[in-house]
Write an enzyme that holds these catalytic residues in place. Structure first.
Site: not given
Length: 379
Positions: A47-49, A69-70, A99, A102, A105, A113, A117, A177, A372
């Protein structure tokens, strides 16, 4: 032989310094602690992130680090206090969490969250601040609590969505993501009605996912706005019907769109992070009922400027995070949209590489060639 409770040695693509190719290393992955699960990653995507933080732009650099993270994988073992997941479950690890306890949530309106988060600065696990990855006893930092560029990873159970085991992980891994961010921005936040017009600013992966959301919603016209005309042909596959390149006009793009649509589009979704695009996306929606949704992340010193009359004339401006999807509650349903053939994922996947060639995925993205790229862990 059971690996539960044992350290697992496996391959991971480690980033030792900003902007340098990832290096295949043997890492030690500790067992999951309280409220954590250890996952065998089967497929991950870039991913670009990941690229943004690999380049170390705009944040405290934290190296060595395992990005990613994907992804999609299978639970190998669970830590103390985990009751909703068990070994063998098919899952998507997600960069943000739920979670369940909270105020966010408990709210039907929020997915932000308090505990889980997104946190780009954290290099260890929430439970004890420690890393579960090491090489020769030296810790390697986590990324977004997921670190999927490793054959095994440890993730907080609140960041793990359990999905249909029939779903092909090499396709649905992209749901975790960018795809959900764009899709949800349209379906959950902009909410176009059947036949309405939608403008999408930015036709990268997230923008194309927003266009896919408009297509699923039955939008009548989907106008793509991008500075790169090479993206226009590809975008037709995602339902985009018309294109505007701001560079080809000598008047503001919001004016161009207003003239094309008899006063403005019904909905717009901004997926670039450019402050100019954000303002244009808001000012191009129709007065009386138009809704603009901001998805892109701006630079820290940006300021949004528009005349208050644009709001008083009954235009609505909204923001969204991760498409307003709650990770554990809602993401399994996005996977079901694919299984029911409502959502098309194959067209987002332009490249596939074996894990040993993960750096090619970075090259494809930096050259703007991929939407992707799937990275196959076993290969």
């Amino acid at each position: 032989m059971s690996t539960t409770g044992q350290i697992i040695r496996c391959k991971a693509a480690v980033c030792w310094e900003a902007g340098k190719p990832l290096v295949m290393e043997e890492v030690e992955v500790a067992p999951p602690q309280k409220h954590e699960v250890r996952i065998k990653i089967l497929f991950t995507s870039l991913c670009h992130t990941d690229v943004y933080f690999w380049e170390a732009k705009g944040q405290t650099p934290l190296f060595p680090r395992i990005f990613g993270h994907e992804a999609g994988g299978i639970v190998e073992s669970v830590g103390e206090g985990v009751s909703d997941l068990q070994p063998g479950d098919h899952v998507l690890p997600i960069f943000t969490g739920e979670c369940g306890d909270c105020p966010h949530c408990h709210s039907e309106e929020s997915n932000m969250c308090d505990l889980l988060r997104i946190n780009t600065e954290r290099g260890g696990m929430i439970h004890d601040g420690e890393s579960r990855f090491s090489i020769n006893g030296k810790p390697i930092h986590h990324f977004l609590g997921t670190s999927t560029f490793s054959e095994y990873t440890v993730v907080h159970s609140g960041q793990v969505a359990k999905i249909n085991p029939e779903a092909p992980l090499d396709k649905v891994c992209i749901v975790s993501c960018g795809l959900s961010t764009g899709l949800g921005a349209t379906l959950n936040v902009a909410k176009p009605k059947k036949g309405q017009s939608v403008a999408i600013f930015g036709l990268g992966a997230v923008g194309l996912a927003a266009a896919e959301g408009a297509r699923i919603a039955g939008a009548g016209r989907i106008i793509g706005v991008d500075l790169n005309p090479k993206r226009f042909e590809e975008a037709k596959k995602f339902g985009v019907t018309e294109f505007v390149n701001p560079k080809e006009h000598d008047k503001p793009v919001q004016q161009v769109i207003a003239e094309m649509t008899d006063g403005g589009v019904d909905r717009s979704v901004e997926c670039t992070g450019s402050i100019q695009a954000m303002i244009q996306a808001f000012e191009c929606v129709h007065d009386g009922w138009g809704v603009a949704v901001l998805v892109g992340v701006p630079s820290k010193d940006d300021a949004f400027k528009t005349h208050p009359m644009n709001l008083l004339n009954e235009r609505t401006l909204k923001g969204t995070f991760f498409g307003n999807y709650k990770p554990k509650t809602d993401i399994p349903g996005v996977v079901e949209k694919y299984m029911n053939k409502e959502l098309e994922l194959e067209k987002f996947i332009t490249h596939t590489v074996p894990f040993s060639e993960i750096n090619k995925a970075f090259d494809y993205m930096l050259k703007g060639e991929s939407i992707r790229c799937i990275i196959t862990m076993g290969a």
